[in-house]
Design a protein around this motif. Sequence first.
Motif, short mmCIF file in Angstrom:
data_model
loop_
_atom_site.label_atom_id
_atom_site.label_comp_id
_atom_site.label_asym_id
_atom_site.label_seq_id
_atom_site.Cartn_x
_atom_site.Cartn_y
_atom_site.Cartn_z
N LEU A 94 -16.62 16.09 -19.52
CA LEU A 94 -16.10 15.04 -18.36
C LEU A 94 -14.68 15.33 -18.28
N ARG A 95 -13.92 15.60 -19.34
CA ARG A 95 -12.43 15.95 -19.10
C ARG A 95 -12.25 17.00 -18.21
N GLU A 96 -13.06 18.07 -18.28
CA GLU A 96 -13.03 19.30 -17.68
C GLU A 96 -13.36 18.96 -16.03
N TYR A 97 -14.30 18.29 -15.85
CA TYR A 97 -14.67 17.87 -14.49
C TYR A 97 -13.68 17.03 -13.86
N ASP A 98 -12.88 16.23 -14.65
CA ASP A 98 -11.53 15.49 -14.13
C ASP A 98 -10.65 16.44 -13.37
N SER A 99 -10.74 17.71 -14.22
CA SER A 99 -9.60 18.47 -13.61
C SER A 99 -9.81 19.09 -12.06
N GLU A 100 -11.03 18.89 -11.61
CA GLU A 100 -11.29 19.38 -10.37
C GLU A 100 -11.31 18.13 -9.35
N ILE A 101 -10.82 16.90 -9.68
CA ILE A 101 -10.92 15.75 -8.68
C ILE A 101 -9.60 15.82 -8.12
N CYS A 102 -9.55 15.75 -6.54
CA CYS A 102 -8.40 15.93 -5.86
C CYS A 102 -8.12 14.59 -5.01
N PRO A 103 -7.11 14.16 -4.80
CA PRO A 103 -7.01 12.98 -3.91
C PRO A 103 -7.59 13.00 -2.59
N GLY A 104 -8.16 11.98 -2.32
CA GLY A 104 -9.10 11.70 -1.05
C GLY A 104 -8.45 11.15 0.16
N LEU A 105 -9.19 10.52 1.09
CA LEU A 105 -8.82 9.88 2.24
C LEU A 105 -8.89 8.36 2.23
N LEU A 106 -8.03 7.77 3.11
CA LEU A 106 -8.07 6.37 3.09
C LEU A 106 -8.38 5.70 4.43
N HIS A 107 -8.76 6.80 5.58
CA HIS A 107 -8.74 6.38 7.20
C HIS A 107 -9.62 5.36 7.37
N HIS A 108 -9.13 4.25 7.73
CA HIS A 108 -10.16 2.98 8.11
C HIS A 108 -10.99 2.60 7.03
N SER A 109 -10.66 2.63 5.82
CA SER A 109 -11.35 2.19 4.63
C SER A 109 -11.25 0.69 4.42
N GLY A 110 -10.55 0.06 4.98
CA GLY A 110 -10.33 -1.16 4.91
C GLY A 110 -9.28 -1.75 3.90
N LYS A 111 -8.84 -2.88 3.89
CA LYS A 111 -8.05 -3.24 2.87
C LYS A 111 -8.31 -3.39 1.45
N VAL A 112 -9.53 -3.52 1.05
CA VAL A 112 -10.06 -3.69 -0.23
C VAL A 112 -9.87 -2.54 -1.03
N VAL A 113 -10.07 -1.44 -0.23
CA VAL A 113 -10.22 -0.16 -0.76
C VAL A 113 -8.66 0.44 -0.89
N GLU A 114 -8.10 0.23 0.27
CA GLU A 114 -6.61 0.51 0.16
C GLU A 114 -5.87 -0.22 -1.28
N LYS A 115 -6.14 -1.34 -1.32
CA LYS A 115 -5.56 -1.82 -2.45
C LYS A 115 -5.90 -1.18 -3.97
N MET A 116 -7.09 -0.52 -3.97
CA MET A 116 -7.47 0.04 -5.11
C MET A 116 -6.86 1.43 -5.23
N ALA A 117 -6.11 2.04 -4.08
CA ALA A 117 -5.77 3.35 -4.15
C ALA A 117 -4.67 3.67 -5.21
N SER A 118 -4.57 4.72 -5.45
CA SER A 118 -3.45 5.44 -6.34
C SER A 118 -2.09 5.29 -5.75
N GLU A 119 -1.18 5.19 -6.26
CA GLU A 119 0.19 5.39 -5.69
C GLU A 119 0.41 6.70 -5.16
N ASP A 120 -0.29 7.81 -5.87
CA ASP A 120 0.06 8.94 -5.19
C ASP A 120 -0.23 9.04 -3.69
N PHE A 121 -0.85 8.21 -2.94
CA PHE A 121 -1.27 8.16 -1.61
C PHE A 121 0.15 7.87 -0.93
#
Lengths: 428, 428, 428, 428
Positions: A94-121
């Motif tokens: 699972l740690r290896e899988y983690d290294s393949e996960i990239c930052p995604g998108l937030l377009h029109h995802s709604g406020k609840v999802v935006e609040k969950m987003a990482s600061e990297d955004f």
Amino acid sequence: MEQKSNIGIWLIGAWGGVATTAAVGLRAIQKKIFPPAGLTTEISDFSSVAWNSWNDFVIGGHEIRRGSFSETAEELIAQNALSREIVTPLLSDLREYDSEICPGLLHHSGKVVEKMASEDFCFFLNESPRQAISRLQRDMQLFVQKKQLAQLIVVNLMSTEPQCAYFQDFLLHSTSQREAKSFGNTADFARCQQEWQNWEKMEKILDDPKCPLPASTLYAIAALDAGYDFVNFTPSLGATPPAVREFAKKKNARCAGNDGKTGETLMKSVLAPMFSHRNLNVMSWVGHNIFGNRDGQVLENQENKATKVASKNHLLEQILGYTPQTLVTIEYIKSLGDWKTAWDHIHFSGFLGTPMTLQFTWQGCDSLLAAPLVLDLVRLTALAKRRNYTGNMDFLACFFKSPLGVEEQSFVRQFEFLESWLDLAKER
Amino acid sequence: MEQKSNIGIWLIGAWGGVATTAAVGLRAIQKKIFPPAGLTTEISDFSSVAWNSWNDFVIGGHEIRRGSFSETAEELIAQNALSREIVTPLLSDLREYDSEICPGLLHHSGKVVEKMASEDFCFFLNESPRQAISRLQRDMQLFVQKKQLAQLIVVNLMSTEPQCAYFQDFLLHSTSQREAKSFGNTADFARCQQEWQNWEKMEKILDDPKCPLPASTLYAIAALDAGYDFVNFTPSLGATPPAVREFAKKKNARCAGNDGKTGETLMKSVLAPMFSHRNLNVMSWVGHNIFGNRDGQVLENQENKATKVASKNHLLEQILGYTPQTLVTIEYIKSLGDWKTAWDHIHFSGFLGTPMTLQFTWQGCDSLLAAPLVLDLVRLTALAKRRNYTGNMDFLACFFKSPLGVEEQSFVRQFEFLESWLDLAKER
Amino acid sequence: MEQKSNIGIWLIGAWGGVATTAAVGLRAIQKKIFPPAGLTTEISDFSSVAWNSWNDFVIGGHEIRRGSFSETAEELIAQNALSREIVTPLLSDLREYDSEICPGLLHHSGKVVEKMASEDFCFFLNESPRQAISRLQRDMQLFVQKKQLAQLIVVNLMSTEPQCAYFQDFLLHSTSQREAKSFGNTADFARCQQEWQNWEKMEKILDDPKCPLPASTLYAIAALDAGYDFVNFTPSLGATPPAVREFAKKKNARCAGNDGKTGETLMKSVLAPMFSHRNLNVMSWVGHNIFGNRDGQVLENQENKATKVASKNHLLEQILGYTPQTLVTIEYIKSLGDWKTAWDHIHFSGFLGTPMTLQFTWQGCDSLLAAPLVLDLVRLTALAKRRNYTGNMDFLACFFKSPLGVEEQSFVRQFEFLESWLDLAKER
Amino acid sequence: MEQKSNIGIWLIGAWGGVATTAAVGLRAIQKKIFPPAGLTTEISDFSSVAWNSWNDFVIGGHEIRRGSFSETAEELIAQNALSREIVTPLLSDLREYDSEICPGLLHHSGKVVEKMASEDFCFFLNESPRQAISRLQRDMQLFVQKKQLAQLIVVNLMSTEPQCAYFQDFLLHSTSQREAKSFGNTADFARCQQEWQNWEKMEKILDDPKCPLPASTLYAIAALDAGYDFVNFTPSLGATPPAVREFAKKKNARCAGNDGKTGETLMKSVLAPMFSHRNLNVMSWVGHNIFGNRDGQVLENQENKATKVASKNHLLEQILGYTPQTLVTIEYIKSLGDWKTAWDHIHFSGFLGTPMTLQFTWQGCDSLLAAPLVLDLVRLTALAKRRNYTGNMDFLACFFKSPLGVEEQSFVRQFEFLESWLDLAKER
């Protein structure tokens, strides 16, 4: 027998419950920690199909939250959804899988999802749709090169987006009568007809500074444009516009959707044909759903919930041929965690009109019901590619609440579509 | 268009709950007191089929109890099954029907049923099977002449008989493996193979002073021998022996059975395919049935109940392809009257093995669920005769718990058999 | 404040599910791995009572199977009843407990239980009741000395015994009317009156070579005779005979029973008063119980089951004052493990006679519901000793399905007995 | 024995379902068409109480819709709530009752109720509270004179009013902590303390041109001021303000309320004490209610619904001593008519923390559950007057969801208040 080569599963919402369960389950099967139970592609009737081995698949994806597969797995263990015995021997994978996960998108995802987003955004907040698509494609292409993949299948598993207001319903059920009903505003309707039906016109929306396309559709476009496949496991817009499905065909790619059919709606698509075939008049069908996972938190928000309820509700009318009074609630009850409990009350009458009742309670673990469908869809998409099938995979209707391009909603009949496609195209 | 003429419905167990409801319902439809709701033959997909009008049918039958249609209707009103508004305007019609009901048979019906029998039976108690058959045929022929009928369809609706011990299960599922299992005694097995497979040999059993044939089979033989059709709506033996079905064909008559599929078992034949297609492992399926009508009183008796439970239980194995732990109880709870309540608890596991649960509660009125199937079966049998179909009507499988000669137990697939037969043979 | 000293909990059936859960739970509380949740003695209303600390208690017991606490704990973990997180840090403690478990008794325990017994029992099979009692007492006394205990409380948690035929019902409900009904044979009745009401007479039964006393009663006699306390958590005979309860008093010991009230019957004792106080007429009360633990396997046996069903059924009549039709089934469904699921269907009518329905489904983990009651009973028995209470502890009625010497069956009223006893005797 | 004389039952919302069922039921009992079943005052434990005979009571009332008792009875028959057999012989009596029904009030009843009002209301729309009270009193006094009544008991059965915003909750649970929480605005709080606690101050509100008092409270004031009794069977404000209850005492009248406890909430007040006494931690309690009568239509409106939900929800906290996550929905499902179906899902944990579940389904006929409580309350109020009891009748707590002036919410304990009052005051 053709030459085998690796196939990538690209998970949108990779550290969510369903994606994590799919990743854990795939790896558990690969390492023979658990047999491939609960998978449709493994039923004995399909044993002669030339499926890819589960070992052919590798995992990457996009995510908008900070986290990791093991963190989410830990949450699922605490909710009695995953068992520690299965997860512990997979922690380094699972740690290896983690290294393949990239930052995604937030377009029109709604406020609840935006609040969950990482600061990297903060870095991506001002991206235009075109820029976003390019970034996503770079991430996916890098993964394809690194893993030397013959195919990449993008599966949308992120939280439900708010309903893409004026066209969603139209596009799902575009018959002239329904159009008339759902479009008060003729101007909107005309615009939809023009823009969303044809890829050349629709593509221009991407340059609109007020581009209404939500993240799910941008993911779909990014994938298809690069020749990758796109499966929408959520009720979000994704590849719903006819123009996007046309685009898939043009790019020799495949798409499928919408909204994995796992619990209460699966039951509806199984039970409603019984009432229909027996000519029992369904007077009302009430369905109350309670659960407490992250998906539930997002659906607490009214605008996200509307998308989901619409997807759960329309099929009764399609199967029965008339509209009983229906009620669908989805409520967040924290203590339930990933255990979705649905109570349905069906009030019907038949011969001589006396009312009768069927009630059911479904107590299922959401991630464990959804994850195997994800793996089945991926395996079927891999088969479709080998068979040179392109465009919308309507033969996958039995996996979806709102199957794109398919009117049939009876589960057993949808399953026959799958059987029939597997049969016709059988490699001998 | 062929010339229409009257068709007789000959009800065995005429003053029972189902038969009475069928009689009341048919007359209510004929007199336009209630629309033909809850009937499969009335669904809109079948609107182009050249059905007989409901006005073509007339009613007679056999019964072993004292009673009358209106007496039973009164009981059903008291149990909130029939509504007085529907029954009251039909009282004089019901009295007329009463005059066509003749004394029936009690051969091997079991002690509970014998106790219910009218005293008039002292005249018939020493009848041999041959004598009984002749008497039944005289009754039916008189009715046919009096009403100038073009066809007579005998429908067995009497209480469930004790299981006809050593051959019932064999005949229902005659594959070599199952034979091996259920027949400890090879001599019995050999005898079955010889006697029950071939009409010439089987006919001789009628002369055996210890003839084991139960009433339901004597009714079947009496009907078919006179060229009338026989539909077995109960789990009793009826036309189950292959020899009897062969006899039907020889006599240009039709037969069908066994055991009308109305409630809990209908649900099983609808839900089990879902578990099968999704590869969800059913670990156990428990079904508890409670109800309080006369049928329930008879099933209080262990030997009669065994026949019923067997009929409700086998289909899971046929659909799933393996044998989960099952439990079926049927208990007489007086206060429920005709309202059959079933609670089913289905324990299943899927991906990664976590157990999940589906429960349902079915609250249906037994007579109201069964009676329309009786009318549908009669109408379909009338159509089959016009189409010169003879022998066992396997295309009626969707109406039965244990369809004769049909392995398929998935309700939707069984329904497709019916659709397909209606389509192929459609009169244009 | 009096001087504290250790108190022994002597578990009969020590390696069974309930006893193991009690042992695990007690140790988890002592080691602060889990807070003392789910215990009646811990509710805030009782916070001023001078309870023993949980650290005061130590564990020993009797068992007839081979096994160990950790083996049973492993089974319960596999059934999702106990969590590995709690058990793992206690493994060495459980091994220590194991060393205090001695071989138990099998007198009249029934064939199913006998089959489960360890081979070591060949040594004890010919023991007379007197010999058995001596052996049990030696085991307990050794434990008391070794651990320097101030008190020993014996708790019967072994599998339900077959019903001790002719006197059980009589002793539970000894009113003159009921006597008349249940005793066809006046001689039996007279014998009961003489022998079981008075300890001097009853004691002689022990010398009868055909002594009918089951293991549970021999345990009770062994304990009380040595001045130890006896709590019967099962529906077996135990200390039911008035003579045994009289003997407890004489020996300055305490006894209590019968049959811990954990799930469906608890619900009955809570719901039935509602119907009674509202004058709603309960027409029928059906309760179907399914579960798959060892207790369930024993209850598969008809004679053991009869004892249990009797204990679950009588209280409705006591609360309602009349006898509705009742049905209680208990069935072994392996896949459920320790998770007892009960479906109850209550059919009632009220004003103007219209029938209405209440259904409930109880999904509880048997061991986890029972074990805290065991600890509560032990703690209350310890308090009773400090207060110099002797004989039958009727103030514990709220913990039992068939409380000895108590007619009141309404749970809330029984709870008031406990509150009232705690209050009156409160140490200040 | 005192001299008997007639007692008037004055129904507010007379042609509603509950009032009509109460009227039909009372008359059916008086004419011996049906025995007095389902009435608390008829239980055998209370047989020695000197109750009024049912023949002592006569019926009148207020209503805002056009209609009649027989029209509503017809609706209830169509919904399988009342049986025609009972209603038909009472039709002329119901017509007589109709002649005693006068136009009611609409003050702050909410838009849904206003829409239901008869056109006759144009005459009353500009009435001030004072004028309205005078009119109501004239109607009641005329009835008292005409029927020569010794007592008039006004029972509020009209549809639930919108919540009387800022003071309702305060008055129900006025402890200092709760005050702090529910009052953001200290000015409002101060005003409440002054005006609603003391009759002299509160009376002045009647002259305020923006008087916020809803119809239910004007009815209460009208009744009490004339020396009549007032029972509030709904969650509307009624006699909730302490000032009104003080006024009752001053006028030698009696009052009681709020909100008859008939179904799901009755279950809560019965089940919650079980969880509390067993120290089982309720994590969440979800209750979904569906029904289709006129009350349901009114509750479709959000502002009216809020009053009801508040009344159904608070008692859990009061019984458990902590606040589990709760959810109460009330939804209008037309096909159910008067049959209220509630599904409750209770998620709890106990010893060692494993979550367990209790679910129940209540299928009751609303009017038939409520009407006998109305008759019981009236009979008890009549007894209270004979015993010279004045003011708020807190001993009636077991009949109400939100009993005025009573903190205890455990049903059995509330019932003990009633038993105790009946006992203490028993006439000998």
